[in-house]
Scaffold this active site. Structure first.
Site, PDB file in Angstrom:
ATOM      1  N   HIS A   1       1.055  -1.175   0.175  1.00 48.85           N
ATOM      2  CA  HIS A   1       0.025  -0.081  -0.011  1.00 48.85           C
ATOM      3  C   HIS A   1       0.827   1.308  -0.033  1.00 48.85           C
ATOM      4  O   HIS A   1       1.275   1.805   1.056  1.00 48.85           O
ATOM      5  CB  HIS A   1      -0.883  -0.154   1.198  1.00 48.85           C
ATOM      6  CG  HIS A   1      -1.818   1.144   1.368  1.00 48.85           C
ATOM      7  ND1 HIS A   1      -3.087   0.874   1.151  1.00 48.85           N
ATOM      8  CD2 HIS A   1      -1.505   2.503   1.808  1.00 48.85           C
ATOM      9  CE1 HIS A   1      -3.680   2.188   1.352  1.00 48.85           C
ATOM     10  NE2 HIS A   1      -2.971   2.892   1.826  1.00 48.85           N
TER      11      HIS A   1
ATOM     12  N   HIS B   1       2.016   4.988  -1.014  1.00 47.98           N
ATOM     13  CA  HIS B   1       1.671   6.328  -1.501  1.00 47.98           C
ATOM     14  C   HIS B   1       2.687   6.951  -2.298  1.00 47.98           C
ATOM     15  O   HIS B   1       3.998   6.377  -2.254  1.00 47.98           O
ATOM     16  CB  HIS B   1       1.492   7.114  -0.106  1.00 47.98           C
ATOM     17  CG  HIS B   1      -0.099   6.870   0.755  1.00 47.98           C
ATOM     18  ND1 HIS B   1      -1.110   7.568   0.456  1.00 47.98           N
ATOM     19  CD2 HIS B   1      -0.193   5.710   1.253  1.00 47.98           C
ATOM     20  CE1 HIS B   1      -1.947   7.192   1.106  1.00 47.98           C
ATOM     21  NE2 HIS B   1      -1.749   5.961   1.686  1.00 47.98           N
TER      22      HIS B   1
ATOM     23  N   CYS C   1      -3.801  11.263   3.364  1.00 51.03           N
ATOM     24  CA  CYS C   1      -4.157  10.970   4.773  1.00 51.03           C
ATOM     25  C   CYS C   1      -3.998  12.547   5.428  1.00 51.03           C
ATOM     26  O   CYS C   1      -3.051  12.970   5.645  1.00 51.03           O
ATOM     27  CB  CYS C   1      -3.537  10.097   5.348  1.00 51.03           C
ATOM     28  SG  CYS C   1      -3.858   9.752   7.196  1.00 51.03           S
TER      29      CYS C   1
ATOM     30  N   ASN D   1      -2.673   7.229  -2.857  1.00 51.96           N
ATOM     31  CA  ASN D   1      -1.888   5.942  -3.343  1.00 51.96           C
ATOM     32  C   ASN D   1      -1.519   5.870  -4.723  1.00 51.96           C
ATOM     33  O   ASN D   1      -1.840   6.647  -5.508  1.00 51.96           O
ATOM     34  CB  ASN D   1      -2.873   4.630  -3.149  1.00 51.96           C
ATOM     35  CG  ASN D   1      -2.937   3.914  -2.070  1.00 51.96           C
ATOM     36  OD1 ASN D   1      -3.893   2.867  -1.933  1.00 51.96           O
ATOM     37  ND2 ASN D   1      -2.399   4.354  -1.075  1.00 51.96           N
TER      38      ASN D   1
END
Ligand SMILES: CC(C)(COP(=O)([O-])OP(=O)([O-])OC[C@H]1O[C@@H](n2cnc3c(N)ncnc32)[C@H](O)[C@@H]1OP(=O)([O-])[O-])[C@@H](O)C(=O)NCCC(=O)NCCSC(=O)C[C@@](C)(O)CC(=O)[O-]
Length: 269
Positions: free
Chosen positions: A156, A158, A189, A198
């Site tokens: 995951h 970014h 975030c 992402n």
């Protein structure tokens, strides 16, 4: 490739608006029991619990310590599993934390093992700040893969520093086969200042197809969807591949209907 947060204080009921189709999973993130009850009321079949490997991010993101988050997660997982709801675990700040600095791979290993033991079917490893490099990902995975099978882990990443695709390739080389992404590179975030979304799904699809891996995704259509969503949200398209494809297609259409350029004097470069 992405999920929505139904169970947080500021959620807006997005999940109700999604029409469910075939065997596509529509997971939602839930932070606590209240979030789980909201998800169950919507007949959600898969949830994501999100914990942090670091204290600073845990306190800022979910307002509790790491230890407390594990206790909370245990109760949520038990209740979800009773209701036949699958639970995916998201583990944030696996390389770097906006509050605590660099994260030790051994801490990540300990947390990931606990979350798997508690009943998560997979752990999504979050480079929450988007500052990880392929070397960081290699160092991390070399530690994790000694004790956790690759099939239980996901990436995951970014894309704050433009390293997400390089990180995906490194993780893929080491055996990881599940990756989170977002159309148009949307996201970020609020508790990770400066973090971009992402890795863009369009960029991921192009990368895998170039590596000879069939994704089953129609990239041209995906790029149009990404561009449309970004226009609706009035944010720049965060996908390099998506933006390039849209620009090329717009140029093709424009030059097909207005061939005036043919009459311009020749330029010598
Ligand atoms: C976890 C909380 C809720 C704790 O927030 P809190 O303030 O500690 O909660 P509380 O239990 O003290 O309750 C305070 C109020 O919130 C309400 N409340 C309490 N829980 C809920 C709920 N589930 N749904 C709706 N309302 C809720 C509760 O009912 C109460 O309302 P009041 O009585 O004052 O009117 C809060 O800190 C929060 O919402 N955090 C989530 C923030 C967020 O969305 N972060 C981004 C998610 S993505 C991510 O974290 C990382 C990821 C997945 O992308 C991977 C990566 O890249 O690292």
């Amino acid at each position: 490739m992405g999920s929505s947060v139904v169970g947080c204080k500021d959620c807006n009921g997005e999940h109700e608006a999604v029409s469910r189709k075939g065997d596509i999973s529509f997971p939602v993130l839930v932070p606590n029991m209240k979030g789980l009850e909201a998800a169950l009321a919507l007949d959600v079949k898969e949830i994501g619990i999100f914990l942090s490997a670091t204290e600073g991010f845990s306190r800022n993101n979910i307002n509790c310590s790491v230890e407390e988050s594990l206790v909370r997660a245990q109760a949520v997982i038990e209740r979800a599993r009773e209701q036949n709801v699958r639970v995916r675990g998201y583990l944030s700040c696996v390389v770097d934390c906006p509050y605590d600095g660099r994260t030790s791979p051994l801490v990540v290993l300990k947390m990931a093992k606990k979350m798997l033991e508690m009943g998560c079917f997979e752990i999504s490893l979050g480079d929450t700040t988007g500052t990880a490099t392929p070397q960081d990902i290699r160092r991390l995975l070399e530690v994790l893969l000694r004790e956790i099978p690759a099939a239980k882990l996901a990436g995951h990443f970014h894309d704050s520093y433009g390293q997400a695709i390089a990180n995906v390739k490194e993780a893929y080389r080491l055996g990881i086969r599940a990756f989170d992404s977002s159309v148009g590179g949307l996201g970020g975030c609020p508790y990770s200042p400066g973090a971009k979304g992402n890795v863009a799904t369009e960029d991921l699809v192009e990368t895998f197809e170039n590596m000879g891996i069939d994704t089953g995704v129609n990239l041209a259509k995906l790029a149009r969807i990404g561009d449309w969503i970004c226009q609706q949200l009035r944010v720049p398209n965060g996908s390099q591949v998506g933006s390039a494809l849209i620009a090329r297609n717009t140029h093709k259409q424009t030059s097909a209907v207005s061939p005036e350029w043919r009459h311009l004097p020749r330029l010598i470069y």
